[in-house]
Design a protein around this motif. Structure first.
Motif, PDB file in Angstrom:
ATOM      1  N   LYS A 272      31.496  31.422  78.624  1.00 23.40           N
ATOM      2  CA  LYS A 272      30.917  30.200  78.029  1.00 23.40           C
ATOM      3  C   LYS A 272      29.633  30.521  77.267  1.00 23.40           C
ATOM      4  O   LYS A 272      29.411  30.030  76.163  1.00 23.40           O
ATOM      5  N   VAL A 273      28.787  31.356  77.883  1.00 26.52           N
ATOM      6  CA  VAL A 273      27.540  31.744  77.217  1.00 26.52           C
ATOM      7  C   VAL A 273      27.863  32.519  75.940  1.00 26.52           C
ATOM      8  O   VAL A 273      27.279  32.269  74.878  1.00 26.52           O
ATOM      9  N   ASN A 274      28.816  33.457  76.039  1.00 23.44           N
ATOM     10  CA  ASN A 274      29.220  34.240  74.860  1.00 23.44           C
ATOM     11  C   ASN A 274      29.705  33.338  73.721  1.00 23.44           C
ATOM     12  O   ASN A 274      29.375  33.564  72.560  1.00 23.44           O
ATOM     13  N   ASP A 275      30.474  32.309  74.091  1.00 22.33           N
ATOM     14  CA  ASP A 275      30.973  31.367  73.066  1.00 22.33           C
ATOM     15  C   ASP A 275      29.820  30.704  72.321  1.00 22.33           C
ATOM     16  O   ASP A 275      29.882  30.491  71.118  1.00 22.33           O
ATOM     17  N   ILE A 276      28.759  30.391  73.059  1.00 19.45           N
ATOM     18  CA  ILE A 276      27.616  29.684  72.458  1.00 19.45           C
ATOM     19  C   ILE A 276      26.746  30.622  71.615  1.00 19.45           C
ATOM     20  O   ILE A 276      26.289  30.245  70.541  1.00 19.45           O
ATOM     21  N   ILE A 277      26.538  31.864  72.091  1.00 17.49           N
ATOM     22  CA  ILE A 277      25.582  32.740  71.380  1.00 17.49           C
ATOM     23  C   ILE A 277      26.228  33.699  70.382  1.00 17.49           C
ATOM     24  O   ILE A 277      25.528  34.346  69.609  1.00 17.49           O
ATOM     25  N   PHE A 278      27.560  33.790  70.384  1.00 19.33           N
ATOM     26  CA  PHE A 278      28.228  34.817  69.573  1.00 19.33           C
ATOM     27  C   PHE A 278      27.846  34.770  68.090  1.00 19.33           C
ATOM     28  O   PHE A 278      27.442  35.777  67.510  1.00 19.33           O
ATOM     29  N   GLU A 279      27.946  33.589  67.474  1.00 20.67           N
ATOM     30  CA  GLU A 279      27.655  33.482  66.029  1.00 20.67           C
ATOM     31  C   GLU A 279      26.187  33.808  65.730  1.00 20.67           C
ATOM     32  O   GLU A 279      25.866  34.448  64.742  1.00 20.67           O
ATOM     33  N   PHE A 280      25.323  33.349  66.624  1.00 22.59           N
ATOM     34  CA  PHE A 280      23.886  33.620  66.484  1.00 22.59           C
ATOM     35  C   PHE A 280      23.626  35.133  66.523  1.00 22.59           C
ATOM     36  O   PHE A 280      22.889  35.677  65.705  1.00 22.59           O
ATOM     37  N   MET A 281      24.269  35.824  67.484  1.00 20.24           N
ATOM     38  CA  MET A 281      24.095  37.274  67.607  1.00 20.24           C
ATOM     39  C   MET A 281      24.697  37.993  66.397  1.00 20.24           C
ATOM     40  O   MET A 281      24.123  38.949  65.880  1.00 20.24           O
ATOM     41  N   LYS A 282      25.829  37.500  65.950  1.00 18.74           N
ATOM     42  CA  LYS A 282      26.509  38.095  64.789  1.00 18.74           C
ATOM     43  C   LYS A 282      25.625  37.970  63.542  1.00 18.74           C
ATOM     44  O   LYS A 282      25.535  38.892  62.732  1.00 18.74           O
ATOM     45  N   SER A 283      24.937  36.836  63.423  1.00 19.57           N
ATOM     46  CA  SER A 283      24.059  36.622  62.260  1.00 19.57           C
ATOM     47  C   SER A 283      22.886  37.594  62.262  1.00 19.57           C
ATOM     48  O   SER A 283      22.266  37.832  61.232  1.00 19.57           O
ATOM     49  N   ARG A 284      22.584  38.159  63.441  1.00 22.93           N
ATOM     50  CA  ARG A 284      21.521  39.170  63.550  1.00 22.93           C
ATOM     51  C   ARG A 284      22.098  40.590  63.541  1.00 22.93           C
ATOM     52  O   ARG A 284      21.446  41.538  63.965  1.00 22.93           O
ATOM     53  N   SER A 285      23.350  40.719  63.104  1.00 25.27           N
ATOM     54  CA  SER A 285      24.048  42.021  62.965  1.00 25.27           C
ATOM     55  C   SER A 285      24.369  42.712  64.288  1.00 25.27           C
ATOM     56  O   SER A 285      24.506  43.931  64.341  1.00 25.27           O
ATOM     57  N   PHE A 286      24.497  41.925  65.368  1.00 30.40           N
ATOM     58  CA  PHE A 286      24.892  42.520  66.649  1.00 30.40           C
ATOM     59  C   PHE A 286      26.410  42.530  66.779  1.00 30.40           C
ATOM     60  O   PHE A 286      27.078  41.557  66.428  1.00 30.40           O
ATOM     61  N   LYS A 287      26.928  43.644  67.274  1.00 37.67           N
ATOM     62  CA  LYS A 287      28.360  43.755  67.581  1.00 37.67           C
ATOM     63  C   LYS A 287      28.529  43.487  69.066  1.00 37.67           C
ATOM     64  O   LYS A 287      27.603  43.704  69.852  1.00 37.67           O
TER      65      LYS A 287
END
Length: 223
Positions: free
Chosen positions: A10-25
């Protein structure tokens, strides 16, 4: 434990796009961003019924066979922006609020720190700081900081500084009473290997660093 798996997802679902926008894989519950031979990591951990978040850096020029989180801190212990742990039976609203708190802590405290040490020279500058200040971010033993300083100076080809530092290694080990026997022998061996590499030839340390980076990228991140 399916319930606790659920909460990390659930946490991953919420933060995934945010992390991706910061170039995190993303790999499982680990987010990483490699730049300038340093991997910057955000990790969701569930050792028990609680979910933690840890931030850390793994300099790829330091030999390692497996991922480690030595150079970092858990956000619930991070004095500059603490985030409590999350219980595995937390409601969806609680999970959502926690995830927003996490994003806020990353945005305001963790990412600016990562940016301030985004390459080897900058990391080296940070490592000149007072041990107490370093340990706010890298919550680990003095010997771990010392080891990081050695490899960082090796990577920067600061041979004179490195050799001067190595003369202090017996005292650093003396100040680390938790290190005994076989482990102590391994550290001593490692320090003499670093000395050997640094004094062999100009190309030797560069070659060693290059090979180490190739190896750790593969072993730690399969890249």
């Amino acid at each position: 434990d399916m319930i606790s798996m659920g909460i990390a997802s659930k946490v991953n679902d919420i933060i995934f796009e945010f992390m991706k926008s910061r170039s995190f894989k993303k790999r499982g519950n680990l987010y990483f961003n490699i730049q300038n031979d340093i991997s910057f990591c955000i990790n969701l951990e569930q050792p028990t019924g609680l979910l933690y978040c840890t931030f850390s850096v793994m300099p790829l020029y330091m030999p390692a066979q497996v991922r480690y989180f030595t150079y970092g801190n858990r956000l619930n212990s991070f004095s500059l922006h603490p985030i409590p742990t999350l219980k595995k039976d937390a409601s969806d609203i609680a999970v959502s609020n926690w995830s927003l708190q996490l994003r806020s802590a990353l945005q305001s405290s963790v990412f600016p720190f990562f940016d301030s040490i985004s390459d080897v020279p900058s990391l080296n500058v940070f490592l000149q700081d007072d041990l107490q200040n370093i340990r706010k971010y890298f919550f680990c033993a003095e010997i771990d900081i010392y080891r990081l300083k050695l490899y960082t100076n090796l990577a920067l080809n600061n041979t004179d500084i490195l050799l001067k530092m190595l003369t202090d290694s017996p005292r650093v080990l003396e100040r680390s009473p938790h290190i005994q026997g076989e482990v102590k022998r391994k550290y001593t061996e490692e320090f003499s290997t670093i000395h050997h590499i640094a004094t062999s030839c100009d190309k030797c340390s560069c070659e060693f660093i290059k090979r180490t980076i190739q190896y750790t990228k593969k072993a730690l991140f399969n890249i």
